[in-house]
Design an enzyme around this catalytic site. Structure first.
Site, PDB file in Angstrom:
ATOM      1  CB  THR A  81      -0.962  -0.090   1.101  1.00 27.34           C
ATOM      2  OG1 THR A  81      -1.834  -1.064   1.223  1.00 27.34           O
ATOM      3  CG2 THR A  81      -1.593   1.359   1.298  1.00 27.34           C
TER       4      THR A  81
ATOM      5  CB  SER B 294       2.379  -8.038   1.327  1.00 27.87           C
ATOM      6  OG  SER B 294       1.308  -7.894   2.105  1.00 27.87           O
TER       7      SER B 294
ATOM      8  CB  THR C 135       0.333  -3.861   6.382  1.00 30.88           C
ATOM      9  OG1 THR C 135      -0.921  -3.957   5.427  1.00 30.88           O
ATOM     10  CG2 THR C 135       1.112  -2.495   6.372  1.00 30.88           C
ATOM     11  CG  ASP C 136      -2.713  -7.384   3.344  1.00 28.53           C
ATOM     12  OD1 ASP C 136      -2.687  -6.417   4.182  1.00 28.53           O
ATOM     13  OD2 ASP C 136      -3.445  -7.275   2.486  1.00 28.53           O
TER      14      ASP C 136
HETATM   15  N1  ASP Z   1      -3.237  -3.690   2.545  1.00 28.31           N
HETATM   16  C1  ASP Z   1      -2.073  -4.111   2.032  1.00 28.31           C
HETATM   17  C2  ASP Z   1      -1.082  -3.015   2.733  1.00 28.31           C
HETATM   18  O1  ASP Z   1      -1.086  -2.726   3.849  1.00 28.31           O
HETATM   19  C3  ASP Z   1      -1.660  -4.633   0.798  1.00 28.31           C
HETATM   20  C4  ASP Z   1      -0.586  -5.287   0.879  1.00 28.31           C
HETATM   21  O2  ASP Z   1      -0.258  -6.138   1.805  1.00 28.31           O
HETATM   22  O3  ASP Z   1       0.220  -5.405  -0.247  1.00 28.31           O
HETATM   23  O4  ASP Z   1      -0.028  -2.909   2.139  1.00 28.31           O
END
Ligand code: ASP
Length: 331
Positions: free
Chosen positions: A14, A58, A90-91
């Site tokens: 993100t 991710s 973050t995922d």
């Molecule tokens: N929602 C996710 C992020 O916080 C998307 C990911 O993990 O790539 O980056």
């Protein structure tokens, strides 16, 4: 005094996602490491070297990408870097951080993993602040091991997990709590990190094959685990209920399993037990069947540890010993 030199690897997420042509299509990874650092201005109290090693969500993180990042980081250390920052989604950030905790060989060079909850097109996007705080932690000579810096908290990779799907305060180290925080551009450590067991060498690692993570629940006949084992899994992690309990049906399948089965707690806090309950499917019965208990390691981190051990050809007894070393804390 020489300025710290921090190497920054951008992998996507993100923090790097901006809208494409049509707003309704949503954001996708576009920004490079240089773009992300450009947001911070030129006046940083450390030297920074950056590379964009991937541009993925991710959810698609894999060991090829992580191994590339590990090698790149080691090259940067050989070239003078005193800290490493890894920027990603973050995922699955907690898994990446734990991968570095297990595999990063430089004890005195911290690895800090970070990302953002709000993409750069949203009000109060948190990427720049998280990146700046991560650089600050990576440059601090007291920082050690693999850390996650997010929303000004400093978490140990060992404990951290994404505990909210959308809030800025998305990471928690419950029940241990964060190691420290960042305020006014400096790091305030509350606790020293636990000593790190030796890094697992990954040369010649073979990550092929499946290492599934299955969650126990009601109406669980054990059929799914049996299908997974018949499908040729190299090993399995079961997110078991409570202190490490499964249904009688699943216990029967575990008793017959020919590959390593690791039992972790699905509760999100607290260790697996070893010898309190005695029913078929209890922790003590599963240990007698040859299952390995994950101790304090959560199911996801147990899977990362099992994958690394299997990829490097670890025996059953070595797997048992490594889980005791890394998951059982002082027990
Ligand atoms: N929602 C996710 C992020 O916080 C998307 C990911 O993990 O790539 O980056």
């Amino acid at each position: 005094m020489t300025r710290p030199l921090i190497a920054v690897a951008a992998l996507g997420g993100t923090i790097s996602m901006t809208p494409g042509g049509r707003i309704e299509d949503g954001v996708v990874p576009r920004l490079t490491a240089a773009d992300l650092l450009g947001e911070l201005g030129a006046d940083l109290p450390m030297d920074v070297r950056a590379a964009t090693l991937a541009g993925i969500s991710s959810a698609s993180m894999d060991y090829a990408t992580l191994a590339r990042c590990l090698v790149w980081g080691a090259e940067q250390v050989a070239d003078g870097a005193t800290g490493l920052v890894v920027v990603q989604g973050t995922d699955t950030l907690e898994e990446t951080a734990y991968f570095f905790e297990l595999a990063w060989p430089h004890d005195d060079v911290p690895v800090v993993v970070t990302g953002a909850m709000r993409n750069p097109s949203l009000p109060s996007a948190d990427g720049p602040a998280n990146l700046l705080a991560s650089l600050t932690v990576a440059a601090d000579p007291r920082s050690r091991g693999s850390l996650v810096v997010f929303n000004d908290d400093v978490h140990a990779a060992r404990w951290v997990r994404k505990s909210h799907s959308s809030h800025l305060e998305a990471f928690s180290s419950a029940p241990a709590g964060p190691l420290g925080l960042v305020a006014e551009g400096s790091v305030h450590y509350f606790h020293p990190p636990l000593p790190r067991p030796p890094a697992l060498p990954l040369a010649d690692a073979d990550f092929s094959g499946l290492v599934p993570l299955l969650e126990a629940g009601i109406a669980d006949s054990g059929e799914l685990l049996s299908l997974v084992l018949a499908g040729g899994a190299r090993g399995v992690v079961v997110a078991a209920s409570g202190v490490g309990h499964v249904s009688t049906g699943t216990a029967d399948v575990i008793a017959a399993a020919k590959v390593p089965v690791v039992i972790a707690s699905r509760t999100g806090a607290g260790p697996t037990f070893r010898g309190t309950y005695g029913f078929h499917g209890s922790e003590s019965s599963l240990i007698r069947m040859g299952a390995t208990m994950a101790g304090w390691l959560c199911p996801r981190k147990s899977r990362v540890l099992l994958q690394l051990l299997l990829a490097t050809g670890a025996s059953r007894s070595r797997i048992e010993a490594e889980f005791r070393l890394r998951g059982d804390l002082d027990r």
